[in-house]
Scaffold this active site. Structure first.
Site, PDB file in Angstrom:
ATOM      1  N   HIS A 264       0.958  -1.263  -0.058  1.00 25.93           N
ATOM      2  CA  HIS A 264      -0.167  -0.010   0.012  1.00 25.93           C
ATOM      3  C   HIS A 264       0.870   1.374   0.002  1.00 25.93           C
ATOM      4  CE1 HIS A 264       0.088   1.227   4.232  1.00 25.93           C
ATOM      5  NE2 HIS A 264       0.141   0.042   4.290  1.00 25.93           N
TER       6      HIS A 264
ATOM      7  N   ASP B 164       6.262   1.891   6.379  1.00 16.41           N
ATOM      8  CA  ASP B 164       4.845   1.459   6.377  1.00 16.41           C
ATOM      9  C   ASP B 164       4.037   2.489   5.334  1.00 16.41           C
ATOM     10  OD1 ASP B 164       2.399   0.285   7.070  1.00 16.41           O
ATOM     11  OD2 ASP B 164       2.227   1.088   8.912  1.00 16.41           O
TER      12      ASP B 164
ATOM     13  N   GLU C 204      -4.999   2.148   2.885  1.00 14.47           N
ATOM     14  CA  GLU C 204      -4.907   0.965   3.610  1.00 14.47           C
ATOM     15  C   GLU C 204      -4.989   1.646   5.179  1.00 14.47           C
ATOM     16  OE1 GLU C 204      -3.169  -1.670   6.574  1.00 14.47           O
ATOM     17  OE2 GLU C 204      -2.473   0.355   6.052  1.00 14.47           O
ATOM     18  N   GLU C 205      -4.141   2.748   5.526  1.00 16.73           N
ATOM     19  CA  GLU C 205      -4.269   3.111   6.871  1.00 16.73           C
ATOM     20  C   GLU C 205      -5.524   3.644   7.446  1.00 16.73           C
ATOM     21  OE1 GLU C 205      -1.574   2.579   8.405  1.00 16.73           O
ATOM     22  OE2 GLU C 205       0.078   2.657   7.315  1.00 16.73           O
TER      23      GLU C 205
ATOM     24  N   ASP D 113       3.356  -6.179   3.861  1.00 22.89           N
ATOM     25  CA  ASP D 113       3.238  -5.159   4.720  1.00 22.89           C
ATOM     26  C   ASP D 113       4.304  -5.287   5.702  1.00 22.89           C
ATOM     27  OD1 ASP D 113       2.244  -2.745   6.008  1.00 22.89           O
ATOM     28  OD2 ASP D 113      -0.132  -3.172   5.554  1.00 22.89           O
TER      29      ASP D 113
ATOM     30  N   HIS E  75       4.723   3.653  12.837  1.00 20.89           N
ATOM     31  CA  HIS E  75       3.963   4.852  13.151  1.00 20.89           C
ATOM     32  C   HIS E  75       5.001   6.194  13.891  1.00 20.89           C
ATOM     33  CE1 HIS E  75      -0.137   3.262  11.637  1.00 20.89           C
ATOM     34  NE2 HIS E  75       0.749   2.722  11.079  1.00 20.89           N
TER      35      HIS E  75
END
Length: 362
Positions: free
Chosen positions: A71, A183, A217-218, A240, A327
């Site tokens: 993603h 990510d 995606e998030e 991922d 994150h």
């Protein structure tokens, strides 16, 4: 670079440019253009959709379709409220972490270009040590150097502007890649490298391959949900990131035991098709690619879930890249793991046969 590395100078230049470009959820298209430009020599055509998912296709006329997917979006913030004295309150766009915000620089994206700002935080001297407040969504604010709301608005900043961190790519100790948004732009990078290797090694596939870089995606796997209906694949291998659980303050009894440098992580979950997963494990063992295992209770929390449950059920598997400090702006992965994820996806594709159903009843 080691002689056996599958990453070359062009790959790494693309990776750095791709990571340094901002692509917040809902605003992924500039990053997608970079990705498509890199992928163009290795595919036959592209598919794009209304919300910005991009797909490079090899053998577009084949009826049997296999997806490899990552993603494209990164977590970010939105301007939510501007105070009379020119400070900006935010809300999340994805799982942005309030705990790391204080004292970070930010880029506010406006029609006039980037407006710089900082998440301010009161000095240690002024805080009540007996009842110290921690950063939370209600008390973090961005300062863009203005003293009134009108001054902020003159810069082009308004409610709804998206906000990203400017932190850029670097390498630690020769083999650790560090950046915000690994990510999951690493996923987009790794599937692009699979396409490159297929082309350079003159591998002919007897099925259609859909190299898919999904958006959104998030905030709930939304891009994958949309593109799965467009492609209608027979098989999906998703990549991922997952947590390196050897870092401080992570409970292995809860999160499992996975670490950077120890190889790709293969998931067990209801959405994972068991025969496809076992084929991937067999491939790893036969090709001597190191790997780790991880169990998910109900859902993988990745685009795997969106593909698996689409179109009446699609045989799906997840190959994850272990990552530290998810994150945050200093996400970290091991170069060896990046190469081994690429190798595992590549070698697994070579095992898939046209028409393979992975049926439990054959």
């Amino acid at each position: 670079m080691s002689k056996n590395s599958i990453l070359n100078k062009k790959s790494l230049t693309f990776l750095e440019n791709y990571l340094n470009n901002a692509a917040p959820t809902g605003y992924e298209w500039e990053g997608q253009k970079l990705w498509m430009d890199y992928l163009k020599p290795y595919v036959d055509e592209f598919i794009t959709d209304t919300y910005g998912t991009a797909v490079g296709v090899i053998n577009p006329d084949a009826k049997f379709k296999v997806v490899i997917e990552g993603h494209a979006d990164e977590i970010s913030w939105y301007v939510n409220y501007i105070t009379d004295n020119g400070l900006i309150h935010v809300i999340r766009n994805g799982g942005s972490d309030h705990m790391i915000a204080a004292s970070k620089r930010v880029n506010i994206h406006t029609k006039n270009g980037i407006v710089k700002g900082v998440f301010g935080w009161p000095a240690i001297h002024t805080r009540d040590k007996s009842n110290e407040e921690h950063p939370k969504i209600e008390n973090i604010t961005i300062d863009v150097g203005c003293t009134t709301k009108e001054e902020v608005e003159k810069l082009g900043v308004h409610v709804g502007c998206v906000i990203t961190y400017p932190d850029e790519f670097f390498v630690l100790n020769n083999d650790k890649f560090v950046c915000r948004a690994l990510d999951n732009r690493m996923g987009g990078f790794m599937i692009a490298e699979v396409a490159r290797l297929l082309k350079e090694n003159k591998q002919e596939l007897d099925f259609g391959l859909y190299i898919t870089n999904s958006v959104q995606e998030e905030i709930g796997l939304r891009g994958a949900e949309m593109i799965s209906q467009t492609i209608k694949p027979n098989v999906a291998i998703v990549t991922d990131v997952t947590h390196d659980t050897t870092t401080p303050m992570i409970d292995k009894k809860k999160e499992g035991d996975t670490k950077i440098g120890a190889g790709p992580v293969i998931s067990y979950a209801p959405a994972i098709q068991n025969k496809l997963r076992e084929m991937i494990i067999d491939t790893a063992e036969n090709k001597k690619i190191p790997f780790q295992r991880m169990a998910a209770s109900r859902a993988t929390g990745t685009d795997t879930d969106a593909f698996a449950y689409s179109n009446g059920g699609v045989a799906s598997a997840l190959i994850s890249l272990p990552l530290r400090y998810m994150h945050t702006t200093v996400e970290m992965v091991h170069r060896d793991d990046v190469e081994n994820v690429i190798k595992l996806i590549y070698e697994s594709l070579l095992q898939i046969k046209n028409g393979e159903t992975f049926s439990y009843f054959d």
